[in-house]
Design an enzyme around this catalytic site. Sequence first.
Site, PDB file in Angstrom:
ATOM      1  N   ASP A   1       1.239  -0.717  -9.827  1.00 52.12           N
ATOM      2  CA  ASP A   1       0.307  -1.717  -9.314  1.00 52.12           C
ATOM      3  C   ASP A   1      -0.116  -2.617 -10.464  1.00 52.12           C
ATOM      4  O   ASP A   1      -0.253  -2.160 -11.605  1.00 52.12           O
ATOM      5  CB  ASP A   1      -0.936  -1.064  -8.711  1.00 52.12           C
ATOM      6  CG  ASP A   1      -0.696  -0.518  -7.313  1.00 52.12           C
ATOM      7  OD1 ASP A   1       0.449  -0.590  -6.823  1.00 52.12           O
ATOM      8  OD2 ASP A   1      -1.656   0.008  -6.716  1.00 52.12           O
TER       9      ASP A   1
ATOM     10  N   ASP B   1      -4.557   6.995  -2.824  1.00 54.28           N
ATOM     11  CA  ASP B   1      -3.839   6.662  -4.052  1.00 54.28           C
ATOM     12  C   ASP B   1      -4.286   7.592  -5.167  1.00 54.28           C
ATOM     13  O   ASP B   1      -5.478   7.902  -5.291  1.00 54.28           O
ATOM     14  CB  ASP B   1      -4.099   5.213  -4.477  1.00 54.28           C
ATOM     15  CG  ASP B   1      -3.275   4.203  -3.700  1.00 54.28           C
ATOM     16  OD1 ASP B   1      -2.280   4.594  -3.052  1.00 54.28           O
ATOM     17  OD2 ASP B   1      -3.617   3.008  -3.745  1.00 54.28           O
TER      18      ASP B   1
END
Length: 162
Positions: free
Chosen positions: A96, A125
Amino acid sequence: MSKHSPLHAVPSQTGPVGEPQAVVESFLDALARADTHAAGALLADAVIYTNVGLPTIRGRRRVIQVLAPMAARMQFEAHLHAIAADGTVVLTERTDVLQMGRLRIQFWVAGRFDVHDGQITLWRDSFDYLDCTRAMLRGLLGAVVPSLRPTAPALNAPPGRH
């Protein structure tokens, strides 16, 4: 933000739009486009969102309340290294990226998404806080010394330092 979605790092193997993997890819793509309306439409009303180690957020409205200001202030990218679906569960391994001006922070994330009836009911996550700390330091150095700025992962590259 680039015209090319970072989500294409792993060739899509999704089926119809309501399939769990397609829903997750569409959700991450909407976040990368800062389209919180489209992302929110893919979340169930009672979605549970957890960044492991941080407080859990419950409900679509609250998740969007967290995501919308972030989308307004920074760019987001998700570079998929792997994605797999088993029934309603979709697992992702990705890098990310959060970018605010010259500051680019990128870190490894493992995600689990549960998808029912075309909507995400669970988004969890996990990431390594030490990796995030290193990413922040590298991002700060890269903001000052552009040659040190992290770059997007290579196509199908394993997660790690970029």
